[in-house]
Design a protein around this motif. Structure first.
Motif, mmCIF file in Angstrom:
data_model
loop_
_atom_site.group_PDB
_atom_site.id
_atom_site.type_symbol
_atom_site.label_atom_id
_atom_site.label_comp_id
_atom_site.label_asym_id
_atom_site.label_seq_id
_atom_site.Cartn_x
_atom_site.Cartn_y
_atom_site.Cartn_z
ATOM 1 N N LEU A 123 0.820 -1.200 0.000
ATOM 2 C CA LEU A 123 0.000 0.000 0.000
ATOM 3 C C LEU A 123 0.860 1.259 0.000
ATOM 4 C CD1 LEU A 123 -3.086 0.425 0.195
ATOM 5 C CD2 LEU A 123 -2.736 0.908 2.621
ATOM 6 N N GLU B 162 13.259 12.231 -4.091
ATOM 7 C CA GLU B 162 13.100 10.776 -4.157
ATOM 8 C C GLU B 162 12.979 10.342 -5.608
ATOM 9 O OE1 GLU B 162 9.735 9.626 -1.621
ATOM 10 O OE2 GLU B 162 10.253 11.414 -0.469
ATOM 11 N N ARG C 262 4.539 19.974 -0.628
ATOM 12 C CA ARG C 262 5.280 18.915 0.040
ATOM 13 C C ARG C 262 5.654 17.830 -0.965
ATOM 14 N NH1 ARG C 262 5.776 16.926 5.407
ATOM 15 N NH2 ARG C 262 4.633 18.527 6.482
ATOM 16 N N ALA D 195 13.053 21.504 1.899
ATOM 17 C CA ALA D 195 13.007 21.036 3.281
ATOM 18 C C ALA D 195 14.325 20.362 3.655
ATOM 19 C CB ALA D 195 11.852 20.056 3.452
ATOM 20 N N ALA E 41 -4.645 3.406 -2.702
ATOM 21 C CA ALA E 41 -3.250 3.201 -2.353
ATOM 22 C C ALA E 41 -2.491 4.515 -2.467
ATOM 23 C CB ALA E 41 -2.622 2.155 -3.270
ATOM 24 N N ALA E 42 -2.833 5.254 -3.499
ATOM 25 C CA ALA E 42 -2.147 6.517 -3.748
ATOM 26 C C ALA E 42 -2.329 7.478 -2.582
ATOM 27 C CB ALA E 42 -2.686 7.150 -5.023
ATOM 28 N N ALA E 43 -3.540 7.515 -2.059
ATOM 29 C CA ALA E 43 -3.844 8.509 -1.039
ATOM 30 C C ALA E 43 -3.032 8.302 0.234
ATOM 31 C CB ALA E 43 -5.338 8.453 -0.713
ATOM 32 N N THR E 44 -2.591 7.063 0.467
ATOM 33 C CA THR E 44 -1.887 6.813 1.715
ATOM 34 C C THR E 44 -0.367 6.834 1.543
ATOM 35 O OG1 THR E 44 -1.984 4.456 1.289
ATOM 36 C CG2 THR E 44 -3.730 5.369 2.663
ATOM 37 N N ASP E 45 0.078 7.148 0.330
ATOM 38 C CA ASP E 45 1.523 7.165 0.102
ATOM 39 C C ASP E 45 2.172 8.251 0.969
ATOM 40 O OD1 ASP E 45 3.711 6.378 -2.203
ATOM 41 O OD2 ASP E 45 4.008 8.354 -1.342
ATOM 42 N N GLU E 46 3.230 7.843 1.639
ATOM 43 C CA GLU E 46 3.923 8.788 2.496
ATOM 44 C C GLU E 46 5.395 8.742 2.159
ATOM 45 O OE1 GLU E 46 3.040 10.847 4.958
ATOM 46 O OE2 GLU E 46 0.917 10.451 4.663
ATOM 47 N N PRO E 47 6.081 9.865 2.288
ATOM 48 C CA PRO E 47 7.520 9.798 2.085
ATOM 49 C C PRO E 47 8.145 8.871 3.118
ATOM 50 C CG PRO E 47 6.841 11.957 2.883
ATOM 51 C CD PRO E 47 5.605 11.180 2.598
ATOM 52 N N VAL E 48 9.140 8.151 2.650
ATOM 53 C CA VAL E 48 9.825 7.232 3.553
ATOM 54 C C VAL E 48 10.697 8.068 4.487
ATOM 55 C CG1 VAL E 48 11.378 5.291 3.690
ATOM 56 C CG2 VAL E 48 9.887 5.557 1.705
ATOM 57 N N GLY E 49 10.554 7.913 5.764
ATOM 58 C CA GLY E 49 11.314 8.737 6.688
ATOM 59 C C GLY E 49 10.771 10.146 6.569
ATOM 60 N N ARG E 50 10.057 10.576 7.518
ATOM 61 C CA ARG E 50 9.305 11.821 7.453
ATOM 62 C C ARG E 50 10.180 12.976 6.960
ATOM 63 N NH1 ARG E 50 4.420 12.268 6.333
ATOM 64 N NH2 ARG E 50 3.559 14.149 7.183
ATOM 65 N N ARG E 51 9.734 13.610 5.916
ATOM 66 C CA ARG E 51 10.458 14.763 5.376
ATOM 67 C C ARG E 51 9.822 16.013 5.983
ATOM 68 N NH1 ARG E 51 12.895 16.403 0.033
ATOM 69 N NH2 ARG E 51 13.296 14.232 -0.426
ATOM 70 N N PRO E 52 10.604 16.953 6.448
ATOM 71 C CA PRO E 52 9.992 18.164 7.015
ATOM 72 C C PRO E 52 9.219 18.931 5.939
ATOM 73 C CG PRO E 52 12.411 18.165 7.292
ATOM 74 C CD PRO E 52 12.065 16.987 6.444
ATOM 75 N N ALA E 53 8.342 19.818 6.393
ATOM 76 C CA ALA E 53 7.575 20.618 5.435
ATOM 77 C C ALA E 53 8.513 21.580 4.722
ATOM 78 C CB ALA E 53 6.492 21.389 6.167
ATOM 79 N N PRO E 54 8.219 21.877 3.460
ATOM 80 C CA PRO E 54 9.065 22.844 2.756
ATOM 81 C C PRO E 54 8.954 24.235 3.401
ATOM 82 C CG PRO E 54 7.334 21.947 1.305
ATOM 83 C CD PRO E 54 7.136 21.352 2.649
ATOM 84 N N GLY F 65 2.468 8.760 -5.347
ATOM 85 C CA GLY F 65 1.198 8.658 -4.634
ATOM 86 C C GLY F 65 0.251 9.831 -4.788
ATOM 87 N N ARG G 44 9.528 16.622 -3.047
ATOM 88 C CA ARG G 44 10.065 15.263 -3.106
ATOM 89 C C ARG G 44 10.528 14.883 -4.517
ATOM 90 N NH1 ARG G 44 5.207 11.964 -1.179
ATOM 91 N NH2 ARG G 44 6.590 10.183 -1.396
#
Lengths: 326, 279
Positions: free
Chosen positions: A29, A180, A104, A136, B3-16, A95, A108
């Motif tokens: 996912l 990324e 944000r 960032a 699936a797309a909606a829950t995609d998160e950067p790996v290792g939290r990236r700070p906000a720009p 995503g 990336r």
């Protein structure tokens, strides 16, 4: 360093293509493909420049969009990078839908375009120092200058750089925010051979550090050298997607058998050259078959034939993203 | 899609970084680029002074009205024009060039907030305008003995007229850049428009001597109101008698400038684009 570097160990060699798109232990996912495109269409007025492209780029791979000038490479990349709107189709990049993506998300991805400029009156070091404010996560400026081979020109004004040096600066700015996913739009056009080689090394390093790279090129050797998979795009349609050494598998299967018979040059193109040879040899049990050769098309020839045989009746489905690479 | 909606950067990236932070960096960049463009610097600083010298040479000690020297009268118009040049004209032409060169395309790829870009332009305009007016008023006072106001009230008027004028000029410069097309077209069209506006607005000619229709056309645009506001700063109070309404009419000046500022912002928000070609 790059956030995804910790995630996937650098893998050498071409066989990394066979890696699964989702590394083990990671929920599918959260690890969809870096890029997923379905039925992408873009028109400029009456002209359709992207005509039903389906495309998947896996995380961590280097994917090359290969095609002649005007094939729709740049437009496709610009849509994926959120710089242009599309007329139809689905696009998901890291995503999100690039057309409505957040800042944000944009932070990336990195983009090295063909027509971007960083202004003329600043020095290389000043330019890099300035654009550090936009991200960032930022790569160290001096390190970046070294990495793209601009060490000696850090204090040169941008308008005094050569074309190749400017491209390198563009690349530096493209990777400054530790993206990324990096889009490189014809990154080596106009570079001399030595600069191209250096650039290739740079891309390989980025890729080995875990950055997904999507580059466009009209140089076959570049695609073959850098890419894990190559998508050949002609007239806005993706006609083939395969690892470079398997590109045009159908065309490659066909061998050309040539020989001389009764003083005449004969030539047969066949997927089963052995059968033909058997017949030829059987007919000439005592003598040589004069001028006998069996050749298979090289990569270059395959490519030229691919872009020459533009399909007219409907787009060719590449089948990628459904697990097979033919 | 899910699936797309829950995609998160790996290792939290700070906000720009925020638009304000990028904007601050852009002010520094714009000023540095301005300093390194000799043409811009010379034009912004020398042009008003040269105009003052020309008017001084033509009209000498003539009086425009009883107790109002021509230097004094035209200084007001030149100061207003200077504000328009460093804001509207320089911003409008610069953006067209930046768009053509690909600078804006880079900002688009970086996801730069348009607000940050506007902050950079406005900051550069404020500094350039302040330097230009200081030079102009200095030359006027020292070389031509134009009396500068002594009371705080007049300087306050000066401050708000300049501030509203340059902010309106900046947003209108950004707004107009969406419509001018190529840098060449901008380089010819914007200054051309500015010159015509200067004639209509009483910069070169005493406003009250212009034909009525020209006065009415000019009253639609900000420059006329800025020159009028500047006259209220540099001219004696009874010189208000030669204004169309016989007063300085600060209310209308503020209203018209603010209206253009708001309209300019709305146009910018709706039409600003990073790239010149089709989306």
């Amino acid at each position: 360093m790059n956030t995804s570097a910790a995630f996937r160990a650098p893998v050498g060699g071409r066989d990394r293509v066979a890696e699964p798109a989702h590394p083990p232990g990671v929920p599918a996912l959260r690890r969809g493909p870096a890029v997923r495109v379905r039925g992408l269409v873009k028109r400029y007025g009456m002209r359709t420049v992207v005509d039903g492209v389906d495309l998947d780029v896996r995380r961590g791979e280097c994917f090359a969009l290969l095609g002649p000038n005007g094939a729709g490479k740049t437009t496709t990349v610009e849509i994926m990078a959120g710089l242009r709107r599309r007329d139809a189709g689905e696009v998901t990049v890291l995503g999100e839908d690039p057309a409505v993506a957040s800042r944000r998300w944009r932070d990336r991805i990195g983009v090295v375009g063909q027509r971007t400029s960083a202004g003329d009156a600043l020095t290389v070091a000043e330019t890099i120092a300035h654009y550090a404010h936009y991200h960032a996560l930022v790569r160290d400026g001096a390190e970046l200058v070294d990495a793209v081979g601009l060490t000696g020109t850090a204090h040169t004004r941008v308008d005094r750089l050569s074309g190749g040096q400017r491209r390198r600066l563009e690349v530096a700015l493209g990777v400054q925010g530790q993206p990324e996913l990096l889009f490189l739009d014809e990154p080596t056009t106009g570079l001399d051979p030595a600069a191209r080689r250096q650039f290739w090394t740079l891309v390989e390093e980025l890729r080995n550090a875990g950055t997904t790279v999507l580059l466009t090129t009209h140089y076959l050797d570049e695609a073959a050298h850098l890419a894990d998979r190559v998508g050949v795009i002609v007239n806005g349609r993706l006609v083939e997607v395969a690892p470079p050494d398997r590109l045009g598998a159908r065309l490659r299967r066909e061998a050309t058998v040539r020989w001389t018979e009764d003083g005449m040059q004969r030539e047969v193109v066949t997927p089963t050259p052995a059968a033909l040879l058997r017949r030829l040899l059987a007919a000439a049990t005592e003598t040589e078959v004069p001028g006998l050769t069996v050749t298979r098309p090289g990569l270059e020839e395959v490519y030229l034939r691919l872009i020459a045989t533009t399909p007219t009746p409907g787009p060719v489905r590449s089948g990628i993203g459904r697990g097979d690479s033919r | 899609m899910t699936a797309a909606a829950t995609d998160e950067p790996v290792g939290r990236r700070p906000a720009p970084p925020s638009a304000a932070r990028i904007g601050r960096a852009r002010v520094g960049l714009e000023l540095r680029l301005f300093r390194r463009d000799p043409g811009q610097v010379a034009f912004s600083f020398a042009y008003p002074v040269v105009m003052l010298v020309i008017f001084g040479s033509i009209f000498g000690e003539e009086e425009v009205a009883p107790g109002v020297g021509s230097h004094q009268y035209f200084l007001a118009g030149i100061a207003a024009t200077g504000v328009m040049l460093t804001s509207f004209q320089s911003v409008g032409t610069a953006i067209a060039e930046e768009r053509e060169r690909g600078d804006l395309l880079r900002l688009q790829t970086l996801g730069t907030p348009a607000l940050a870009y506007a902050i950079g332009k406005a900051g550069q305009v404020v500094v350039a305008t302040a330097a230009q007016l200081t030079l102009l008023l200095g030359v006027a006072a020292l070389a031509y003995d134009v009396p500068l106001p002594e009371d705080a009230g007049r300087w306050a008027t000066f401050a708000w007229v300049v501030l509203l004028g340059m902010l309106a000029g900046t947003v209108l410069g950004i707004a107009v850049s969406s419509f001018v097309g190529s840098a060449r077209a901008a380089g010819a069209g914007i200054p051309g428009f500015a010159v015509v506006l200067q004639f209509f607005s009483g910069v070169f000619i005493v406003f009250s001597e212009l034909p009525g229709w020209m006065q009415q056309v000019a009253a639609v645009f900000p420059l006329k109101w800025m020159t009028q506001g500047m006259r209220s700063v540099f001219l004696p109070d009874d010189a208000a008698a030669i204004e169309p309404t016989g007063t300085w009419d600060h209310g209308s000046t503020a209203l018209v400038l603010a209206a253009w500022l708001v309209a300019g912002v709305l146009v910018c928000v709706r039409t600003f684009h990073w790239r010149g070609d089709d989306r």
